[in-house]
Design a protein around this motif. Structure first.
Motif, PDB file in Angstrom:
ATOM      1  N   UNK A   1      98.564  51.319  73.872  1.00  0.00           N
ATOM      2  CA  UNK A   1      99.015  51.367  72.485  1.00  0.00           C
ATOM      3  C   UNK A   1      97.987  50.809  71.506  1.00  0.00           C
ATOM      4  N   UNK A   2      96.795  50.472  71.985  1.00  0.00           N
ATOM      5  CA  UNK A   2      95.794  49.839  71.131  1.00  0.00           C
ATOM      6  C   UNK A   2      94.635  50.769  70.831  1.00  0.00           C
ATOM      7  N   UNK A   3      94.326  50.959  69.545  1.00  0.00           N
ATOM      8  CA  UNK A   3      93.143  51.758  69.218  1.00  0.00           C
ATOM      9  C   UNK A   3      91.896  50.924  69.464  1.00  0.00           C
ATOM     10  N   UNK A   4      90.812  51.394  69.718  1.00  0.00           N
ATOM     11  CA  UNK A   4      90.457  52.779  69.972  1.00  0.00           C
ATOM     12  C   UNK A   4      90.335  52.956  71.467  1.00  0.00           C
ATOM     13  N   UNK A   5      91.016  53.954  72.000  1.00  0.00           N
ATOM     14  CA  UNK A   5      90.934  54.284  73.415  1.00  0.00           C
ATOM     15  C   UNK A   5      90.867  55.788  73.578  1.00  0.00           C
ATOM     16  N   UNK A   6      90.311  56.209  74.716  1.00  0.00           N
ATOM     17  CA  UNK A   6      90.188  57.617  75.048  1.00  0.00           C
ATOM     18  C   UNK A   6      90.714  57.837  76.462  1.00  0.00           C
ATOM     19  N   UNK A   7      91.194  59.059  76.734  1.00  0.00           N
ATOM     20  CA  UNK A   7      91.694  59.358  78.069  1.00  0.00           C
ATOM     21  C   UNK A   7      91.564  60.848  78.366  1.00  0.00           C
ATOM     22  N   UNK A   8      91.361  61.139  79.642  1.00  0.00           N
ATOM     23  CA  UNK A   8      91.426  62.494  80.170  1.00  0.00           C
ATOM     24  C   UNK A   8      92.729  62.582  80.952  1.00  0.00           C
ATOM     25  N   UNK A   9      93.526  63.621  80.670  1.00  0.00           N
ATOM     26  CA  UNK A   9      94.782  63.817  81.376  1.00  0.00           C
ATOM     27  C   UNK A   9      94.841  65.257  81.867  1.00  0.00           C
ATOM     28  N   UNK A  10      95.104  65.417  83.139  1.00  0.00           N
ATOM     29  CA  UNK A  10      95.169  66.751  83.743  1.00  0.00           C
ATOM     30  C   UNK A  10      96.457  67.439  83.318  1.00  0.00           C
ATOM     31  N   UNK A  11      96.356  68.728  83.021  1.00  0.00           N
ATOM     32  CA  UNK A  11      97.511  69.511  82.601  1.00  0.00           C
ATOM     33  C   UNK A  11      98.208  70.180  83.781  1.00  0.00           C
TER      34      UNK A  11
ATOM     35  N   UNK B   1      87.050  66.751  90.865  1.00  0.00           N
ATOM     36  CA  UNK B   1      86.813  67.363  89.562  1.00  0.00           C
ATOM     37  C   UNK B   1      87.076  66.359  88.450  1.00  0.00           C
ATOM     38  N   UNK B   2      88.169  65.615  88.540  1.00  0.00           N
ATOM     39  CA  UNK B   2      88.497  64.663  87.487  1.00  0.00           C
ATOM     40  C   UNK B   2      87.412  63.601  87.345  1.00  0.00           C
ATOM     41  N   UNK B   3      86.796  63.206  88.443  1.00  0.00           N
ATOM     42  CA  UNK B   3      85.707  62.229  88.377  1.00  0.00           C
ATOM     43  C   UNK B   3      84.536  62.797  87.581  1.00  0.00           C
ATOM     44  N   UNK B   4      84.175  64.050  87.851  1.00  0.00           N
ATOM     45  CA  UNK B   4      83.078  64.685  87.130  1.00  0.00           C
ATOM     46  C   UNK B   4      83.398  64.909  85.661  1.00  0.00           C
ATOM     47  N   UNK B   5      84.611  65.329  85.363  1.00  0.00           N
ATOM     48  CA  UNK B   5      85.029  65.565  83.976  1.00  0.00           C
ATOM     49  C   UNK B   5      85.020  64.251  83.194  1.00  0.00           C
ATOM     50  N   UNK B   6      85.573  63.190  83.778  1.00  0.00           N
ATOM     51  CA  UNK B   6      85.611  61.897  83.092  1.00  0.00           C
ATOM     52  C   UNK B   6      84.202  61.378  82.818  1.00  0.00           C
ATOM     53  N   UNK B   7      83.309  61.495  83.783  1.00  0.00           N
ATOM     54  CA  UNK B   7      81.930  61.033  83.586  1.00  0.00           C
ATOM     55  C   UNK B   7      81.236  61.840  82.491  1.00  0.00           C
TER      56      UNK B   7
ATOM     57  N   UNK C   1      87.985  51.633  75.255  1.00  0.00           N
ATOM     58  CA  UNK C   1      88.251  51.924  76.662  1.00  0.00           C
ATOM     59  C   UNK C   1      88.284  53.438  76.882  1.00  0.00           C
ATOM     60  N   UNK C   2      87.879  53.854  78.075  1.00  0.00           N
ATOM     61  CA  UNK C   2      87.945  55.263  78.470  1.00  0.00           C
ATOM     62  C   UNK C   2      88.672  55.307  79.803  1.00  0.00           C
ATOM     63  N   UNK C   3      89.795  56.010  79.852  1.00  0.00           N
ATOM     64  CA  UNK C   3      90.663  55.988  81.028  1.00  0.00           C
ATOM     65  C   UNK C   3      90.954  57.399  81.530  1.00  0.00           C
ATOM     66  N   UNK C   4      91.592  57.477  82.684  1.00  0.00           N
ATOM     67  CA  UNK C   4      92.106  58.731  83.235  1.00  0.00           C
ATOM     68  C   UNK C   4      93.610  58.566  83.400  1.00  0.00           C
TER      69      UNK C   4
END
Length: 141
Positions: free
Chosen positions: A31-41, A5-11, A23-26
């Protein structure tokens, strides 16, 4: 075909046209802008269990970013506006029936925004913002 699921959500979110170059991460945000991330709750995944073994489920996660930040009002407005636009984009995807690809035997049904975008932490150079989301899907037995 995605394996998780995380692979599909990140894509799915990596293809959002609102994202700036960065950068786009999981589960990681530097600490450097601009970056994005998906984190599971942390959540109870089962919404409803059926007698045949299938179930309706939820997948809750945060979409976060590290943005430039200062005491300047215009910078703060720009950061908040991004999250307003992002929430509208998610709502439009949901309404159009466009969802993340899921592994075989799982079928997405709804993608919703659970919270508005908000500043999670800051220093005088950059800030972390996030928005909470939920994907409802059906899992076959």
């Amino acid at each position: 075909m995605v394996r998780s699921i995380i692979e599909g959500v990140a894509a799915f979110f990596a293809d959002c046209t609102l994202l700036k170059d960065g950068a786009f991460r999981v589960d990681a945000l530097s600490d450097s802008p601009i970056e994005y991330a998906i984190e599971v709750g942390i959540f109870d995944p089962i919404v409803e269990q059926y007698i045949d073994g299938s179930s309706d489920r939820r997948y809750q996660f945060n979409f976060g970013s590290r943005e430039s930040y200062s005491m300047d009002r215009l910078q703060s407005i720009a950061n908040s506006t991004f999250y307003e636009d992002f929430a509208e984009w998610v709502e439009a995807q949901n309404k159009a029936g466009k969802f993340p690809e899921l592994p075989p035997g799982m079928h997405p049904e709804q993608l919703t925004v659970l919270s508005s975008g908000y500043m999670f932490d800051e220093n005088m150079r950059d800030a972390r913002y996030q928005i909470q989301l939920e994907l409802i899907y059906h899992k076959e037995a």
